[in-house]
Design an enzyme around this catalytic site. Sequence first.
Site, PDB file in Angstrom:
ATOM      1  CB  ILE A  23      -0.927  -0.314   1.336  1.00  0.00           C
ATOM      2  CG1 ILE A  23      -0.716  -0.403   2.571  1.00  0.00           C
ATOM      3  CG2 ILE A  23      -1.505  -1.192   1.420  1.00  0.00           C
ATOM      4  CD1 ILE A  23      -1.585   0.354   3.731  1.00  0.00           C
ATOM      5  CE1 TYR A 175       3.414  -9.157   9.554  1.00  0.00           C
ATOM      6  CE2 TYR A 175       1.662  -9.877  10.044  1.00  0.00           C
ATOM      7  CZ  TYR A 175       2.073  -8.694   8.897  1.00  0.00           C
ATOM      8  OH  TYR A 175       1.583  -7.305   8.807  1.00  0.00           O
ATOM      9  CB  THR A 203       0.007  -6.245  -0.407  1.00  0.00           C
ATOM     10  OG1 THR A 203      -0.330  -6.804   1.538  1.00  0.00           O
ATOM     11  CG2 THR A 203      -0.528  -4.939  -0.004  1.00  0.00           C
TER      12      THR A 203
END
Length: 272
Positions: A23, A175, A203
């Site tokens: 983004i 993550y 993405t």
Amino acid sequence: MSDQDLSPLHGRTVLVTGAATGIGPETARQLAERGATVLLHGRTAEEARAAADRLIATAGIDAARLHPVAADFTHLDEVKSLANQVVAQHPHLDVLVNNAGTAAPERHTVTTDGNEIAFQVNILAHYLLTCLLEPALTSDPGGRVVNVSSSLHRTANIQWNDPQRARRYSRLAAYAQSQLALTVFAADPRVTAVSVHPGVCDTALMPLYAHDGVTPAEGAAYVIRLCDPAVEIVNGAYYDRAERVAPAPAATEDRTIKRLNKLADLLVSRAA
């Protein structure tokens, strides 16, 4: 959209990390279209320049509004060099968008600085960059840091005794831990900052969430909204797209904030 609609960001200077992929390019484009000067960060000078050239060619962005800058966040010395460059060349920075991110790899991976790669790229590099940019970040009303976080922070816990996940590793847990830490950092009283989950976007990070998502432009719009000085923010607030919601309880605990600062200071100083 009229010039009046675009005016709140006119003349403001914004650094967007990770502005070459995901983004990031859309965030840079929408900021520049609204009159901001955008420091467009890429991992390399070539990557940042190519991203700027694409925006100029495909979106008609005025080249004067885009300033490519580079640093590989897997090398903390490059983060320091980036901060020094920004402070020297742009001593008045209105907004820092901490957007760069990486999905943790399948196998446990450690950077040359000795940190698990997702923890370094997603939190430690941004922590270091934000702290070093303090001389440039404006204290004027509307000045702020926007951390692009994730709803997955709610599934996480920070392994204080093993933040590098050396003993027990899974890519999703690594993550999520980095996203919780980034969300905690937004509540640091030293900065005026918020976190935002921009939705599941189409993405490279999408496989961590789902099989489809919104466009990068739609996700970027939620980030842009929080860059607008007309949008009042409360330090440490967390947004799920446009809605302010409570983050994970740990994200606003004073003890957790202090503990993260101590850990981050230790890990970034180790790379000095």
